[in-house]
Write a protein that holds these residues in place. Sequence first.
Motif, mmCIF file in Angstrom:
data_model
loop_
_atom_site.group_PDB
_atom_site.id
_atom_site.type_symbol
_atom_site.label_atom_id
_atom_site.label_comp_id
_atom_site.label_asym_id
_atom_site.label_seq_id
_atom_site.Cartn_x
_atom_site.Cartn_y
_atom_site.Cartn_z
ATOM 1 N N ARG A 21 -7.184 6.275 5.022
ATOM 2 C CA ARG A 21 -7.254 7.487 4.192
ATOM 3 C C ARG A 21 -6.117 7.541 3.169
ATOM 4 O O ARG A 21 -6.239 8.196 2.147
ATOM 5 C CB ARG A 21 -7.203 8.732 5.081
ATOM 6 C CG ARG A 21 -8.462 8.891 5.924
ATOM 7 C CD ARG A 21 -8.434 10.210 6.667
ATOM 8 N NE ARG A 21 -8.365 11.347 5.771
ATOM 9 C CZ ARG A 21 -9.413 11.906 5.189
ATOM 10 N NH1 ARG A 21 -10.616 11.451 5.431
ATOM 11 N NH2 ARG A 21 -9.268 12.933 4.369
ATOM 12 N N PHE A 22 -5.000 6.879 3.451
ATOM 13 C CA PHE A 22 -3.833 6.916 2.551
ATOM 14 C C PHE A 22 -3.542 8.335 2.052
ATOM 15 O O PHE A 22 -3.534 8.583 0.840
ATOM 16 C CB PHE A 22 -4.037 5.976 1.359
ATOM 17 C CG PHE A 22 -4.126 4.516 1.719
ATOM 18 C CD1 PHE A 22 -3.121 3.901 2.448
ATOM 19 C CD2 PHE A 22 -5.211 3.756 1.319
ATOM 20 C CE1 PHE A 22 -3.195 2.541 2.770
ATOM 21 C CE2 PHE A 22 -5.292 2.406 1.646
ATOM 22 C CZ PHE A 22 -4.282 1.803 2.369
ATOM 23 N N PRO A 23 -3.320 9.288 2.949
ATOM 24 C CA PRO A 23 -3.044 10.657 2.500
ATOM 25 C C PRO A 23 -1.708 10.728 1.754
ATOM 26 O O PRO A 23 -0.798 9.933 2.023
ATOM 27 C CB PRO A 23 -2.976 11.450 3.806
ATOM 28 C CG PRO A 23 -2.521 10.450 4.821
ATOM 29 C CD PRO A 23 -3.158 9.146 4.415
ATOM 30 N N ARG A 24 -1.621 11.637 0.796
ATOM 31 C CA ARG A 24 -0.338 11.842 0.107
ATOM 32 C C ARG A 24 0.438 12.910 0.851
ATOM 33 O O ARG A 24 0.066 14.077 0.849
ATOM 34 C CB ARG A 24 -0.580 12.246 -1.346
ATOM 35 C CG ARG A 24 -1.102 11.077 -2.131
ATOM 36 C CD ARG A 24 -1.175 11.311 -3.614
ATOM 37 N NE ARG A 24 -1.675 10.062 -4.205
ATOM 38 C CZ ARG A 24 -2.275 9.980 -5.389
ATOM 39 N NH1 ARG A 24 -2.437 11.058 -6.121
ATOM 40 N NH2 ARG A 24 -2.698 8.817 -5.835
ATOM 41 N N GLY B 54 -3.074 8.827 9.020
ATOM 42 C CA GLY B 54 -1.759 8.991 8.408
ATOM 43 C C GLY B 54 -1.370 7.729 7.656
ATOM 44 O O GLY B 54 -2.230 6.899 7.330
ATOM 45 N N ASN B 55 -0.072 7.602 7.350
ATOM 46 C CA ASN B 55 0.430 6.369 6.733
ATOM 47 C C ASN B 55 1.369 5.698 7.733
ATOM 48 O O ASN B 55 2.568 5.942 7.733
ATOM 49 C CB ASN B 55 1.156 6.690 5.422
ATOM 50 C CG ASN B 55 0.202 7.223 4.370
ATOM 51 O OD1 ASN B 55 -0.831 6.631 4.099
ATOM 52 N ND2 ASN B 55 0.532 8.377 3.781
ATOM 53 N N HIS B 56 0.777 4.877 8.608
ATOM 54 C CA HIS B 56 1.544 4.235 9.673
ATOM 55 C C HIS B 56 1.782 2.781 9.308
ATOM 56 O O HIS B 56 0.963 1.912 9.594
ATOM 57 C CB HIS B 56 0.808 4.356 11.000
ATOM 58 C CG HIS B 56 0.607 5.786 11.419
ATOM 59 N ND1 HIS B 56 1.629 6.530 11.971
ATOM 60 C CD2 HIS B 56 -0.449 6.611 11.322
ATOM 61 C CE1 HIS B 56 1.185 7.755 12.218
ATOM 62 N NE2 HIS B 56 -0.076 7.830 11.828
ATOM 63 N N ILE B 57 2.889 2.531 8.588
ATOM 64 C CA ILE B 57 3.170 1.195 8.087
ATOM 65 C C ILE B 57 4.300 0.617 8.929
ATOM 66 O O ILE B 57 5.474 0.737 8.595
ATOM 67 C CB ILE B 57 3.503 1.262 6.578
ATOM 68 C CG1 ILE B 57 2.318 1.914 5.857
ATOM 69 C CG2 ILE B 57 3.784 -0.135 6.031
ATOM 70 C CD1 ILE B 57 2.507 2.154 4.399
ATOM 71 N N CYS B 58 3.913 -0.003 10.030
ATOM 72 C CA CYS B 58 4.908 -0.463 11.012
ATOM 73 C C CYS B 58 6.005 -1.335 10.396
ATOM 74 O O CYS B 58 7.173 -1.183 10.758
ATOM 75 C CB CYS B 58 4.220 -1.187 12.165
ATOM 76 S SG CYS B 58 3.082 -0.145 13.101
ATOM 77 N N PRO B 59 5.670 -2.286 9.496
ATOM 78 C CA PRO B 59 6.748 -3.142 8.975
ATOM 79 C C PRO B 59 7.826 -2.361 8.219
ATOM 80 O O PRO B 59 8.930 -2.864 8.039
ATOM 81 C CB PRO B 59 6.011 -4.101 8.018
ATOM 82 C CG PRO B 59 4.598 -4.091 8.477
ATOM 83 C CD PRO B 59 4.351 -2.707 9.004
ATOM 84 N N ALA B 60 7.494 -1.136 7.773
ATOM 85 C CA ALA B 60 8.473 -0.358 7.015
ATOM 86 C C ALA B 60 9.027 0.798 7.829
ATOM 87 O O ALA B 60 9.732 1.647 7.287
ATOM 88 C CB ALA B 60 7.830 0.184 5.729
ATOM 89 N N CYS B 61 8.713 0.845 9.119
ATOM 90 C CA CYS B 61 9.071 2.028 9.909
ATOM 91 C C CYS B 61 10.313 1.772 10.744
ATOM 92 O O CYS B 61 10.423 0.764 11.443
ATOM 93 C CB CYS B 61 7.911 2.434 10.810
ATOM 94 S SG CYS B 61 8.239 3.946 11.745
ATOM 95 N N ALA C 182 0.815 -1.217 0.000
ATOM 96 C CA ALA C 182 0.000 0.000 0.000
ATOM 97 C C ALA C 182 0.845 1.261 0.000
ATOM 98 O O ALA C 182 0.314 2.364 -0.152
ATOM 99 C CB ALA C 182 -0.945 0.004 1.203
ATOM 100 N N MET C 183 2.170 1.119 0.143
ATOM 101 C CA MET C 183 3.014 2.313 0.072
ATOM 102 C C MET C 183 2.967 2.920 -1.328
ATOM 103 O O MET C 183 3.292 4.085 -1.513
ATOM 104 C CB MET C 183 4.453 1.975 0.481
ATOM 105 C CG MET C 183 4.543 1.619 1.962
ATOM 106 S SD MET C 183 6.192 1.174 2.514
ATOM 107 C CE MET C 183 6.892 2.810 2.785
ATOM 108 N N ARG C 184 2.519 2.145 -2.322
ATOM 109 C CA ARG C 184 2.374 2.719 -3.657
ATOM 110 C C ARG C 184 1.159 3.643 -3.742
ATOM 111 O O ARG C 184 0.996 4.361 -4.726
ATOM 112 C CB ARG C 184 2.287 1.616 -4.713
ATOM 113 C CG ARG C 184 0.930 0.928 -4.863
ATOM 114 C CD ARG C 184 0.812 0.328 -6.266
ATOM 115 N NE ARG C 184 -0.128 -0.759 -6.411
ATOM 116 C CZ ARG C 184 -1.404 -0.607 -6.782
ATOM 117 N NH1 ARG C 184 -1.913 0.603 -6.964
ATOM 118 N NH2 ARG C 184 -2.178 -1.663 -6.956
ATOM 119 N N ASN C 185 0.285 3.576 -2.719
ATOM 120 C CA ASN C 185 -0.900 4.427 -2.750
ATOM 121 C C ASN C 185 -0.552 5.907 -2.717
ATOM 122 O O ASN C 185 -1.378 6.754 -3.034
ATOM 123 C CB ASN C 185 -1.826 4.096 -1.572
ATOM 124 C CG ASN C 185 -2.429 2.710 -1.715
ATOM 125 O OD1 ASN C 185 -2.248 2.049 -2.733
ATOM 126 N ND2 ASN C 185 -3.137 2.274 -0.691
#
Lengths: 191, 251
Positions: free
Chosen positions: B134-137, B102-109, A106-109
Amino acid sequence: MNAPAPRSPWDRPGAKLRVATASLAGCFGCHMSLLDLDERFLDLVELVALDRTPLTDIKHLGPCDIGLIEGGAANAENVEVLREFRRNCRVLVAVGACAITGGIPAMRNNVPLAECLHEAFVRGQGLVDRGIPDDPELPLLLSQVHPIHEVVRVDHFLPGCPPSADAIWSLLTAVLEGRAVVLPWEQLHYD
Amino acid sequence: MNDAQNAANERPAFTLDGGRIPFTPGQTIMDAALAAGVYIPHLCHKPGSAPHGSCRVCVVRANGLELSACTTPAQPDLVVESEADDIRALRLAVVQMLFIEGNHICPACEVSGACALQAVAYHCGMLTPRFPQRFPRRAVDASHPDFVLDHNRCILCELCVRASRDDDGKRVFAISGRGIASRLIVDSPTGLLGDSSFSKDDAAARVCPVGAILPRRQVFRIPIGKRYYDRSPIGHVGDVAPRLDAEDVEL
């Protein structure tokens, strides 16, 4: 006319429960963690029979008791598989960070899809045949990757990247025994 | 009964989940609870920083009203509930909203395992963010030589705003916009951190509860899985995670 056969061994004590699994937009890490059950897998197969999973290579599932989904929904095929699981499984479990939040895919979003494809297949380094693949057999990508509960109803969530074998065991034993799923602190991880 | 016990008995007190919490007039519910060693989950609160009351994670029910513990003055005989089932459910929803906003992607943090948002979510037993993502940019500002500012992870707690203003006397950070459009901004001609007066020695460089203000080159000194909140629940050890770059952290 005969009464319809009970769909589940939960109605027929003693029979095995049917379990299906699938990896959508995931990395198969959650399935590897399932294999980390090691000798507990032997206890598990006393209680369950495997339907469609990457382990059995069955292509379409029949009526199942439990469906375990790894990965989020990133393309049209993911959505189709997910809906097939929901139709056929009494209990559907989102397993791992990607199924629950969209995760790494989903990081591509954050990037428009056209830009993603252009970067990967047109502008990228060392490409031989530049051009965005358009083979009709390739499932179309969704504009964004979604957690699976945004596509179908989900009964249980098992976080982790991947969830540990102990966490998977906690979930499976709770669901099999009809208990509420409660993960002890040591087993609750998002990474 | 000795003098110390007499003194303790003379202090006013309120009840929190059935236990007596003594307080000094002027303290908030949060101040008194933390001083008594009782954990109330929180993210925008930090002892020593001016109370802010923005994250709402410390929601409690005091005499029947849902309030933020970090901004509500303690009063004698107040009846406070923090771990009641319905208050826990309310708090869980607040944490879930912080995750999907926000974009809180723990595996990539990089700060996974040393992140207060994650640790509070573990405390609340969060299994899913539940609400639609929400996947905000949002941008990543990598202009500073020592720090990266990743807006994807910012929860708008304003700890950096307060630390920069009150401790560093710089006002490097502020919040701009309203509602869902609120965002952290940097005081520099370009809006970039690298063009501001922000320094790695600032108090504001050490207060971020998540991975938004991220020190460069240091974060994997302690491997994921062996970090502060990997080893103990936040409810036991409190909210001050040691710096990821600290050398004296035992593994």
